[in-house]
Design a protein around this motif. Sequence first.
Motif, PDB file in Angstrom:
ATOM      1  N   SER A   1      -2.337  -6.732   2.022  1.00 24.32           N
ATOM      2  CA  SER A   1      -1.989  -5.742   1.263  1.00 24.32           C
ATOM      3  C   SER A   1      -3.093  -4.536   1.029  1.00 24.32           C
TER       4      SER A   1
ATOM      5  N   GLN B   1       2.680  -7.825  -5.690  1.00 25.97           N
ATOM      6  CA  GLN B   1       3.688  -7.252  -5.178  1.00 25.97           C
ATOM      7  C   GLN B   1       3.807  -5.670  -5.141  1.00 25.97           C
ATOM      8  N   ALA B   2       3.112  -5.045  -6.095  1.00 26.42           N
ATOM      9  CA  ALA B   2       2.889  -3.446  -6.008  1.00 26.42           C
ATOM     10  C   ALA B   2       1.969  -3.293  -4.961  1.00 26.42           C
TER      11      ALA B   2
ATOM     12  N   LEU C   1       1.595  -4.569  -2.114  1.00 20.77           N
ATOM     13  CA  LEU C   1       2.088  -5.031  -0.890  1.00 20.77           C
ATOM     14  C   LEU C   1       3.083  -3.896  -0.704  1.00 20.77           C
ATOM     15  N   THR C   2       3.823  -3.508  -1.488  1.00 17.45           N
ATOM     16  CA  THR C   2       4.869  -2.468  -1.369  1.00 17.45           C
ATOM     17  C   THR C   2       4.137  -1.230  -0.743  1.00 17.45           C
ATOM     18  N   ALA C   3       2.861  -0.816  -1.502  1.00 21.44           N
ATOM     19  CA  ALA C   3       2.242   0.309  -1.151  1.00 21.44           C
ATOM     20  C   ALA C   3       1.868  -0.102   0.276  1.00 21.44           C
TER      21      ALA C   3
ATOM     22  N   LYS D   1       2.945  -1.706   2.904  1.00 20.68           N
ATOM     23  CA  LYS D   1       4.072  -1.559   3.697  1.00 20.68           C
ATOM     24  C   LYS D   1       4.318  -0.319   4.189  1.00 20.68           C
ATOM     25  N   ALA D   2       4.424   0.652   2.896  1.00 20.84           N
ATOM     26  CA  ALA D   2       4.769   2.139   3.194  1.00 20.84           C
ATOM     27  C   ALA D   2       3.667   2.618   4.010  1.00 20.84           C
TER      28      ALA D   2
ATOM     29  N   GLN E   1       7.818  -6.004   6.791  1.00 20.79           N
ATOM     30  CA  GLN E   1       8.334  -6.694   5.980  1.00 20.79           C
ATOM     31  C   GLN E   1       7.212  -7.058   4.882  1.00 20.79           C
ATOM     32  N   CYS E   2       7.415  -7.272   3.793  1.00 18.72           N
ATOM     33  CA  CYS E   2       6.136  -7.708   2.788  1.00 18.72           C
ATOM     34  C   CYS E   2       6.885  -8.812   1.664  1.00 18.72           C
TER      35      CYS E   2
ATOM     36  N   SER F   1       5.714 -11.437  -1.339  1.00 16.90           N
ATOM     37  CA  SER F   1       5.035 -11.770  -2.199  1.00 16.90           C
ATOM     38  C   SER F   1       4.863 -13.380  -2.372  1.00 16.90           C
TER      39      SER F   1
END
Length: 332
Positions: free
Chosen positions: A42, A67-68, A70-72, A74-75, A90-91, A93
């Motif tokens: 992440s 998770q937050a 990870l999402t950033a 991934k983008a 893919q990510c 948590s």
Amino acid sequence: MFLIVAISLFGLFIIVLYVLSPLIAPKPFKLEGSHVMVTGGSSGIGQAIAVEAVKAGANVSLLARNQAKLTAAKADVEKYVKNKDTQKVQCISVDLSRDFSEVERTVKEAEQNLGPVQMLINCVGTSISGVFEEIPLTEFKRMLDINYMGSVHATRAVVPSMKSQQHGRIVFVSSQAGQLGLFGYTAYSASKFALRGLAEALHMELKPHNIYVSLAFPPDTDTPGFAEEQISKPEETRLISETAGLFKPDVVARSILSDALLGRFLCYIGVDGYMLTSLTCGMSPVISITEATQQVVTMGLFRIISLFYLDSFDRVVRKCKEKREQNKSKSS
């Protein structure tokens, strides 16, 4: 006479290595189309490795707790995808340090989406520094849980499928603090040293299955984790660490990934990293006659150089102690 015998023995050593080296060279590994799993992906070195992997055409799974973040991540990683029609990022948590059954379930979920993991980058980790008696005992266990057991759990979850494929790469990201113990790193260094024993033993187990293990020793790297560590780092630790410089995450990532693809066991970054790795190679595996010869030839010289480093480190510690005592006497 002694010199002649020494030269003869060295020559014999080179011949033996030359004969054996084709037997230990790993088969080529291609990233394109492969499933690369990065724990601790992440941010920092983990995210940088993920970027380099997708640039080469790999599908990537990012594993971490937040998770937050990870999402950033991934983008950001998706910006560098080589083929947007076929590649996937893919990510997921998960707390890698806790429940193995949960980690195993997470890995299986990732493999259902992207196929069997062919390269695992164990980059999950955290750091703490401080004077030994001032570090809470709970932190020693936390370092082992995250830095060591987090890697054990992820690796245990992917090894069965790698064995069935008879193909794979596993990378453990240690630290230069996993090559020598430094002031302030009694908790951190111990957890990173533990990875070496795991990596060496596992390499011997998995090599017959065409699975190669790599152990990386990155220096101080300009990451969010490093910036956070700087806040509470003892002066001695900071001054000693500065001697090796500060590296960019992308530089470290490219070096680790390149060595892992070649199947090298020891991965280093920078001149100091090369010296430390040659000096501490011990009984570690090699993949080429060149690598083995370099270690043999340079070890004596590097040991001499290391004595000067150790003396300078001792001087730093003594000066910091004297400075604190002077400040204490002035204030009393």
